[in-house]
Design a protein around this motif. Structure first.
Motif, PDB file in Angstrom:
ATOM      1  N   TRP A 143       0.700  -1.338   0.038  1.00  0.00           N
ATOM      2  CA  TRP A 143       0.193   0.007   0.002  1.00  0.00           C
ATOM      3  C   TRP A 143       0.945   1.381  -0.117  1.00  0.00           C
ATOM      4  N   ASN A 144       2.206   1.176   0.614  1.00  0.00           N
ATOM      5  CA  ASN A 144       2.714   2.209   0.908  1.00  0.00           C
ATOM      6  C   ASN A 144       3.721   2.352  -0.236  1.00  0.00           C
ATOM      7  N   GLU A 145       4.161   1.514  -0.893  1.00  0.00           N
ATOM      8  CA  GLU A 145       5.297   1.090  -1.828  1.00  0.00           C
ATOM      9  C   GLU A 145       5.163   2.424  -2.928  1.00  0.00           C
ATOM     10  N   PHE A 146       6.509   3.093  -2.950  1.00  0.00           N
ATOM     11  CA  PHE A 146       6.475   4.163  -4.008  1.00  0.00           C
ATOM     12  C   PHE A 146       7.466   3.816  -5.305  1.00  0.00           C
ATOM     13  N   SER A 147       8.690   3.406  -4.830  1.00  0.00           N
ATOM     14  CA  SER A 147       9.923   3.356  -5.673  1.00  0.00           C
ATOM     15  C   SER A 147       9.596   2.545  -7.048  1.00  0.00           C
ATOM     16  N   PHE A 148       8.989   1.413  -6.908  1.00  0.00           N
ATOM     17  CA  PHE A 148       8.838   0.438  -8.153  1.00  0.00           C
ATOM     18  C   PHE A 148       7.539   1.188  -8.798  1.00  0.00           C
ATOM     19  N   ALA A 149       6.557   1.620  -8.168  1.00  0.00           N
ATOM     20  CA  ALA A 149       5.559   2.393  -8.863  1.00  0.00           C
ATOM     21  C   ALA A 149       5.879   3.596  -9.632  1.00  0.00           C
ATOM     22  N   LEU A 150       6.880   4.406  -9.186  1.00  0.00           N
ATOM     23  CA  LEU A 150       7.322   5.572  -9.769  1.00  0.00           C
ATOM     24  C   LEU A 150       8.113   5.158 -10.900  1.00  0.00           C
ATOM     25  N   VAL A 151       8.861   3.976 -11.006  1.00  0.00           N
ATOM     26  CA  VAL A 151       9.691   3.513 -12.253  1.00  0.00           C
ATOM     27  C   VAL A 151       9.086   2.777 -13.072  1.00  0.00           C
ATOM     28  N   LEU A 152       7.954   2.032 -12.807  1.00  0.00           N
ATOM     29  CA  LEU A 152       7.537   1.085 -13.842  1.00  0.00           C
ATOM     30  C   LEU A 152       6.094   1.589 -14.233  1.00  0.00           C
ATOM     31  N   ILE A 153       5.317   2.596 -13.641  1.00  0.00           N
ATOM     32  CA  ILE A 153       4.074   3.186 -13.845  1.00  0.00           C
ATOM     33  C   ILE A 153       4.258   4.466 -14.622  1.00  0.00           C
ATOM     34  N   ASN A 154       3.833   4.795 -15.557  1.00  0.00           N
ATOM     35  CA  ASN A 154       3.846   6.305 -16.000  1.00  0.00           C
ATOM     36  C   ASN A 154       2.321   6.753 -16.338  1.00  0.00           C
ATOM     37  N   ASP A 155       1.579   5.651 -16.627  1.00  0.00           N
ATOM     38  CA  ASP A 155       0.140   6.283 -16.929  1.00  0.00           C
ATOM     39  C   ASP A 155      -0.563   6.596 -15.771  1.00  0.00           C
ATOM     40  N   PRO A 156      -1.379   7.978 -15.714  1.00  0.00           N
ATOM     41  CA  PRO A 156      -2.183   8.337 -14.543  1.00  0.00           C
ATOM     42  C   PRO A 156      -3.299   7.466 -14.279  1.00  0.00           C
ATOM     43  N   ALA A 157      -3.664   6.674 -15.129  1.00  0.00           N
ATOM     44  CA  ALA A 157      -4.720   5.940 -15.027  1.00  0.00           C
ATOM     45  C   ALA A 157      -4.522   4.640 -14.069  1.00  0.00           C
ATOM     46  N   LEU A 158      -3.225   4.305 -13.947  1.00  0.00           N
ATOM     47  CA  LEU A 158      -2.652   3.129 -13.505  1.00  0.00           C
ATOM     48  C   LEU A 158      -1.888   3.480 -12.184  1.00  0.00           C
ATOM     49  N   GLN A 159      -1.872   4.703 -11.970  1.00  0.00           N
ATOM     50  CA  GLN A 159      -0.692   5.008 -10.674  1.00  0.00           C
ATOM     51  C   GLN A 159      -1.562   4.511  -9.438  1.00  0.00           C
ATOM     52  N   THR A 160      -0.707   4.278  -8.538  1.00  0.00           N
ATOM     53  CA  THR A 160      -1.214   4.097  -6.990  1.00  0.00           C
ATOM     54  C   THR A 160      -1.390   5.211  -6.131  1.00  0.00           C
ATOM     55  N   LEU A 161      -1.727   4.946  -4.688  1.00  0.00           N
ATOM     56  CA  LEU A 161      -1.809   6.085  -4.040  1.00  0.00           C
ATOM     57  C   LEU A 161      -0.692   7.048  -3.960  1.00  0.00           C
ATOM     58  N   PRO A 162       0.380   6.214  -3.498  1.00  0.00           N
ATOM     59  CA  PRO A 162       1.617   7.209  -3.166  1.00  0.00           C
ATOM     60  C   PRO A 162       2.149   8.126  -4.291  1.00  0.00           C
ATOM     61  N   LEU A 163       1.821   7.581  -5.643  1.00  0.00           N
ATOM     62  CA  LEU A 163       2.333   8.363  -6.781  1.00  0.00           C
ATOM     63  C   LEU A 163       1.213   9.607  -6.793  1.00  0.00           C
ATOM     64  N   GLY A 164      -0.158   9.113  -6.747  1.00  0.00           N
ATOM     65  CA  GLY A 164      -1.004  10.374  -6.847  1.00  0.00           C
ATOM     66  C   GLY A 164      -1.019  11.418  -5.824  1.00  0.00           C
ATOM     67  N   LEU A 165      -0.457  10.831  -4.475  1.00  0.00           N
ATOM     68  CA  LEU A 165      -0.402  11.940  -3.418  1.00  0.00           C
ATOM     69  C   LEU A 165       0.781  12.699  -3.786  1.00  0.00           C
ATOM     70  N   ALA A 166       1.659  12.184  -4.442  1.00  0.00           N
ATOM     71  CA  ALA A 166       2.692  13.189  -4.694  1.00  0.00           C
ATOM     72  C   ALA A 166       2.559  14.286  -5.804  1.00  0.00           C
ATOM     73  N   ASN A 167       1.490  14.325  -6.404  1.00  0.00           N
ATOM     74  CA  ASN A 167       1.095  15.423  -7.083  1.00  0.00           C
ATOM     75  C   ASN A 167       0.744  16.472  -6.440  1.00  0.00           C
ATOM     76  N   PHE A 168       0.534  16.599  -5.067  1.00  0.00           N
ATOM     77  CA  PHE A 168       0.162  17.884  -4.382  1.00  0.00           C
ATOM     78  C   PHE A 168       1.669  18.657  -4.417  1.00  0.00           C
ATOM     79  N   ALA A 169       2.645  18.102  -4.679  1.00  0.00           N
ATOM     80  CA  ALA A 169       3.737  18.882  -4.277  1.00  0.00           C
ATOM     81  C   ALA A 169       4.256  19.318  -5.948  1.00  0.00           C
ATOM     82  N   GLY A 170       4.043  20.597  -5.897  1.00  0.00           N
ATOM     83  CA  GLY A 170       4.064  21.324  -7.125  1.00  0.00           C
ATOM     84  C   GLY A 170       5.652  21.956  -7.209  1.00  0.00           C
TER      85      GLY A 170
END
Length: 290
Positions: free
Chosen positions: A221-248
């Motif tokens: 649920w909290n994993e970020f590194s593999f999700a960041l490297v292996l997923i670029n499609d916004p429709a397939l992103q997990t919560l850690p990646l989506g929450l990183a969008n708040f940081a502009g």
């Protein structure tokens, strides 16, 4: 005689006082440890109701006005509906696959004696020594060559692979403590290997299984590194990646970010509370009594 009785009573009294004092010290330390761990969660939840201006001025106090719009903004900005769906799918699927494969492997490693038993067990345990982040680039190249980048099952492979060692380690150690008499009785009744595994070993291993389920689910649920490297499609992103969008690049919506983090924490807390009893049973029982 009176002096002897008095001495015994004094010793008992002193023993009780020492036990009470030790309990007070232990509970005080545990209380302080709990406060240290709970405070960041409370701080995050409180700040999720503040405006950006109030968060900048007063980060450690209660909000003057509870702003519920932060939660609506967080849901819209980060598209939390899609992120929750993706995270739940990845976490549940990876956890189920890991626990099923790990339980089967642990059953054969713990209950059967064959030539390469210790070698196979050592091979799995060596997986605990592999630094996960050192495999990010090789994993990216492998997934790219297999054509699995940006797919729904991309994250399942590293999540399952890197959690099998700890799962097998915990379950094998737990299953080794079971008495052989239970299996022998089942064999006498005509039960096969997989019937014994499904009807006897798995129910007896429930506390250990609950432990590995929680460990797997929380990490996935909290994993970020593999999700960041292996997923670029916004429709397939997990919560850690989506929450990183708040940081502009120049500003960060801290109120909405705290609200998003609070919402992402709720499933983990509920999941842990749901299996808390099984974990406590596993810690207190330790092994099955024959």
């Amino acid at each position: 005689m009176e002096s002897t009785v008095t001495t015994k009573n004094n010793r008992r009294t002193n023993g009780k006082l020492k036990k009470r004092l030790s309990r007070i010290i232990i509970y005080t330390l545990l209380g302080l440890f709990a406060m240290v761990n709970v405070y960041p969660i409370i701080w995050m939840a409180i700040n999720s109701f503040k405006s950006e201006q109030e968060f900048t001025v007063n980060q450690f106090g209660f909000p003057n006005e509870f702003i519920l719009e932060n939660y609506a903004n967080a849901w819209e900005i980060a598209n939390l509906g899609v992120l929750f769906k993706n995270s739940i799918f990845v976490c549940v699927t990876a956890t189920l696959v890991t626990v099923i494969i790990g339980a089967l492997a642990s059953y054969f490693l713990a209950r059967f004696k064959f030539r390469f038993n210790k070698i196979m067990y050592t091979f799995f345990i060596f997986g605990l020594l592999i630094p996960i982040h050192a495999t990010l680039v090789p994993m990216f190249i492998l997934m790219k060559n297999l054509g699995l980048l940006n797919t729904e099952i991309t994250l399942l492979f590293p999540y399952v692979a890197f959690h099998l060692p700890i799962t097998i380690f915990i379950l094998t150690s737990f299953m080794k403590a079971f008495p052989k008499d239970i299996e022998e009785s089942a064999i006498m009744d005509g039960a096969g290997i997989f019937r014994i595994f499904w009807s006897i070993i798995l129910p007896m291993s429930r506390p250990a299984i609950a432990t590995v389920v929680i460990l797997n689910f929380i990490y996935n649920w909290n994993e970020f590194s593999f999700a960041l490297v292996l997923i670029n499609d916004p429709a397939l992103q997990t919560l850690p990646l989506g929450l990183a969008n708040f940081a502009g690049q120049f500003t960060t919506n801290y109120g909405a970010q705290m609200a998003g983090l609070t919402m992402s924490l709720v499933p983990i807390v509920i999941f842990y509370l749901f299996l808390e009893k099984e974990i406590v049973n596993g810690m207190t029982s330790g092994a099955v009594k024959g």
